[in-house]
Design a protein around this motif. Structure first.
Motif, short mmCIF file in Angstrom:
data_model
loop_
_atom_site.label_atom_id
_atom_site.label_comp_id
_atom_site.label_asym_id
_atom_site.label_seq_id
_atom_site.Cartn_x
_atom_site.Cartn_y
_atom_site.Cartn_z
N LYS A 152 -36.97 43.34 -6.72
CA LYS A 152 -37.05 44.70 -7.32
C LYS A 152 -36.84 45.95 -6.06
N ARG A 153 -36.64 46.53 -6.85
CA ARG A 153 -36.69 47.45 -6.08
C ARG A 153 -37.71 47.63 -5.44
N LYS A 154 -38.63 48.28 -5.70
CA LYS A 154 -40.31 48.61 -5.02
C LYS A 154 -39.97 47.33 -3.99
N TYR A 155 -39.78 46.29 -4.05
CA TYR A 155 -39.88 45.86 -3.17
C TYR A 155 -38.53 45.80 -1.64
N ILE A 157 -38.10 49.04 -1.66
CA ILE A 157 -38.27 49.76 -0.46
C ILE A 157 -39.73 49.74 0.63
N LYS A 158 -40.44 49.87 -0.28
CA LYS A 158 -42.16 48.91 0.71
C LYS A 158 -41.21 48.44 2.06
N SER A 163 -44.63 52.84 2.90
CA SER A 163 -45.12 54.42 2.70
C SER A 163 -45.75 54.99 3.90
N ASN A 167 -42.48 58.68 1.34
CA ASN A 167 -43.07 58.63 0.29
C ASN A 167 -42.01 58.45 -1.53
N TYR A 168 -42.53 57.47 -2.15
CA TYR A 168 -41.62 57.35 -3.04
C TYR A 168 -41.40 58.74 -3.71
N ASN A 170 -38.56 58.37 -6.91
CA ASN A 170 -37.91 57.80 -7.84
C ASN A 170 -37.40 56.55 -6.55
N LYS A 171 -36.38 55.47 -8.27
CA LYS A 171 -35.43 54.08 -7.69
C LYS A 171 -34.28 54.48 -6.55
N ILE A 174 -36.07 58.50 -1.49
CA ILE A 174 -37.89 58.88 -1.03
C ILE A 174 -37.91 60.12 -0.74
#
Length: 198
Positions: A152-155, A157-158, A163, A167-168, A170-171, A174
């Motif tokens: 997943k993209r969120k993982y 990005i993390k 963070s 800051n997030y 969108n997909k 940042i």
């Protein structure tokens, strides 16, 4: 007698490692490709980078080609467009990257380079950066290849844009929050590399 021998061994190890020189530069990634290894113990990558800034006068070319050796298929530096890359020389005098030490570089502002160290747990000594968005879809595509388990993209990005520093939005984007100058990041990383050797 035993303490004297241990003391002499420590001195010998320190002398050997103090002669290992680290060559560092800020590079723009041109290509990173896996190639046939020299042995079965390491994975080997051939890297081509445009040299943007040097921290050592021995790097005199505007493009540098070097091999990286790693035990794992995790070449995190290839995710970023720019990075400080830390090299050594082999017995033949060629630049190599024995352990894949790198520092992500994110921003060039007023002629100064800024980045972050993913292992930092506080933003002490970091500068607050006026909001600037980065489009990172191409970087995340590379990250997916490097870490296929993070689907997943969120993982992703993390993992690659923590963070604490971003800051997030969108997909695909940042926003920069906190970065540190490349010079400070370089000094800290070199200190860390030598402390791991000793």
């Amino acid at each position: 007698m035993k303490k004297t021998i241990i003391f002499l061994l420590i001195i010998c190890v320190n002398i050997v490692y103090s002669q290992s020189k680290i060559y560092a530069f800020i590079g723009k990634k041109i290509s990173v490709e896996r190639v046939k290894p020299d042995d079965h113990f390491y994975l080997k990558y051939r890297n081509v980078y445009k040299v943007e800034q040097v921290f050592d006068n021995e790097i005199k070319t505007d493009t540098i080609i070097f091999n990286s050796y790693t035990h794992m298929n995790q070449i995190g530096y290839s995710v970023y467009d720019y990075a400080i890359i830390y090299l050594m020389k082999n017995n033949s005098g060629n630049f190599i990257q024995k352990r894949t030490y790198y520092t992500p570089i994110i921003l060039n502002k007023d002629g100064k380079w800024y980045g972050f160290d993913r292992s930092d747990e506080t933003i002490q000594d970091y500068e607050s950066i006026t909001a600037k968005n980065l489009h990172i879809s191409k970087n995340l595509k590379t990250a997916k290849v490097v870490y296929p388990e993070l689907k997943k993209r969120k993982y992703l990005i993390k993992a690659f844009y923590p963070s604490l520093f971003f800051n997030y939005v969108n997909k695909n984007s940042i926003e920069i929050k906190n970065l540190k100058t490349a010079e400070n990041l370089y000094k800290e990383k070199v200190k860390e590399i030598f402390s791991k050797k000793n």
